[in-house]
Design an enzyme around this catalytic site. Structure first.
Site, PDB file in Angstrom:
ATOM      1  N   SER A  92       0.822  -1.122   0.405  1.00  0.00           N
ATOM      2  CA  SER A  92      -0.139  -0.540  -0.177  1.00  0.00           C
ATOM      3  C   SER A  92       0.559   0.926   0.279  1.00  0.00           C
ATOM      4  O   SER A  92       2.132   0.932   0.755  1.00  0.00           O
ATOM      5  CB  SER A  92      -0.890  -0.229   1.727  1.00  0.00           C
ATOM      6  N   HIS A 106      -2.367   7.256  -4.700  1.00  0.00           N
ATOM      7  CA  HIS A 106      -2.677   6.013  -4.100  1.00  0.00           C
ATOM      8  C   HIS A 106      -2.649   4.502  -4.705  1.00  0.00           C
ATOM      9  O   HIS A 106      -3.521   4.912  -5.838  1.00  0.00           O
ATOM     10  CB  HIS A 106      -3.432   6.234  -2.684  1.00  0.00           C
ATOM     11  N   ASN A 108      -2.671   0.398  -4.336  1.00  0.00           N
ATOM     12  CA  ASN A 108      -2.866  -0.934  -3.255  1.00  0.00           C
ATOM     13  C   ASN A 108      -2.731  -1.776  -4.134  1.00  0.00           C
ATOM     14  O   ASN A 108      -3.868  -1.666  -4.809  1.00  0.00           O
ATOM     15  CB  ASN A 108      -3.774  -0.316  -1.700  1.00  0.00           C
ATOM     16  N   HIS A 175     -20.912  12.036   2.587  1.00  0.00           N
ATOM     17  CA  HIS A 175     -21.373  13.037   3.744  1.00  0.00           C
ATOM     18  C   HIS A 175     -20.956  14.183   2.661  1.00  0.00           C
ATOM     19  O   HIS A 175     -21.346  15.331   2.933  1.00  0.00           O
ATOM     20  CB  HIS A 175     -20.841  12.978   4.532  1.00  0.00           C
ATOM     21  N   GLY A 258      -4.914  -5.832  14.235  1.00  0.00           N
ATOM     22  CA  GLY A 258      -3.804  -5.539  15.363  1.00  0.00           C
ATOM     23  C   GLY A 258      -2.415  -5.247  14.484  1.00  0.00           C
ATOM     24  O   GLY A 258      -1.772  -5.803  15.092  1.00  0.00           O
ATOM     25  N   GLY A 259      -3.300  -4.800  13.437  1.00  0.00           N
ATOM     26  CA  GLY A 259      -1.841  -4.042  12.454  1.00  0.00           C
ATOM     27  C   GLY A 259      -1.034  -2.484  12.892  1.00  0.00           C
ATOM     28  O   GLY A 259      -0.747  -2.667  14.026  1.00  0.00           O
TER      29      GLY A 259
END
Length: 309
Positions: A92, A106, A108, A175, A258-259
């Site tokens: 990433s 970006h 990934n 939004h 939990g990275g």
């Protein structure tokens, strides 16, 4: 049958290649490499460049994590896999240039496998790349999508329109009622072509990223800019923060699994500003971003031209 080691070798090689190419572009700073271990299983390498000649901050991460229970963000579309063991790996990257005329970008690429490794685990690929300009050049956006289409064409003429549309829909701030940028490709749950062909598609996307982004950097790196452009860039970076913290699946998966938090939030820009109820001046270059670019468009049906000269 999937070959996770083959995928891992490619992703680690891709990380190293992209880091090398970005250092060549930046010319001033190099990446700091930071290896890390995940207590629940696995780890990765985060490569971060700061205060460079081109990039205010650039991060290129590789991670390979595994565990006994697939996080909710990964099993949402596959409820039958909830609670099963998994392995996930990916590269990433997020690049935040200093010059407001160079877009943020970006990319990934990821691979998941879940279920019982002794039988026939479920696997799939995902990823893509997208572009977030502040002062767009029409010709750059068209060239970006030409590169995206060229990436997909060998795998069927339906791939580009499908993944282009998915990108427009995914990188959308509901939004704000606007896209995050001008799109690109986004795909997930890819396994319909079989492992070898699906993996080939992943490599096509990964190998084409710098070929698409590099020419934009080369064209715009010397474009003059001032305080007005910088302030607008910092304001628009706030949209990047909003998307990544509210919607981004990779961020949610990393935190839920939990990275390493520092590596997960590497994607956030180093500097950003918010201003209450700010509106661009009608007819200004800033207004053009909103009216002409922050909505889905069929870029390949249009001729290229430069909006800023």
């Amino acid at each position: 049958m999937s070959d996770i080691n083959q995928v891992k070798d490619y992703l680690q090689s891709l990380q190293n290649r992209i880091v090398s190419e970005l250092e060549h572009f930046d010319r001033k700073e190099t990446f700091h490499r930071d290896g890390w271990d995940r207590p629940g299983g696995g780890g990765g390498v985060s490569c971060v460049l700061k205060r460079g000649g081109i990039f205010e901050q650039a991060g290129v991460n590789f991670s390979h994590v595994f565990g006994e229970q697939l996080p909710p963000s990964a099993s949402k579309s596959r409820p039958d896999l909830a609670g099963q063991g998994f392995q996930a790996m990916g590269v990433s990257l997020v690049l935040h240039p200093e010059n407001p005329y160079i877009p943020t970008t970006h990319a990934n690429l990821r691979f998941f496998t879940a279920g019982d490794a002794d039988s026939d685990p479920v696997w799939w690929f995902g990823g893509g790349f997208d572009l977030t300009p502040y002062y767009p050049f029409h010709e750059d956006v068209v060239a970006w999508h030409v590169a995206a289409k060229r990436t997909c064409d060998p795998f069927g003429e339906d791939r580009y329109p499908k993944y282009k549309r998915w990108c427009d829909e995914y990188f959308f701030l509901k939004h704000r009622n606007e896209t995050r940028g001008v799109g690109g490709l986004f795909f997930d749950d890819l396994n319909d072509m079989g492992f070898d062909r699906s993996f080939e598609f992943l490599r096509s996307v990964g190998d084409s990223f710098m070929k698409a982004y590099g020419p934009i950097v080369t064209k715009r790196r010397e474009h003059p800019w001032g305080e007005r452009q910088r302030e607008f860039q910092l304001y628009r970076r706030g949209r990047y923060v909003e998307f990544n913290l509210i919607y981004d699946r990779g961020t949610l998966f990393g935190l839920q699994s939990g990275g390493r938090t520092e590596s997960i939030l590497m994607s956030l820009p180093p500097r950003v500003r918010y201003e209450y109820d700010w509106r661009p001046e009608p007819g200004s270059p800033e207004a053009s971003l909103y009216t002409d670019y922050l909505r889905p468009r069929d870029w390949l049906a249009e001729t290229g031209r430069s909006d800023h000269g």
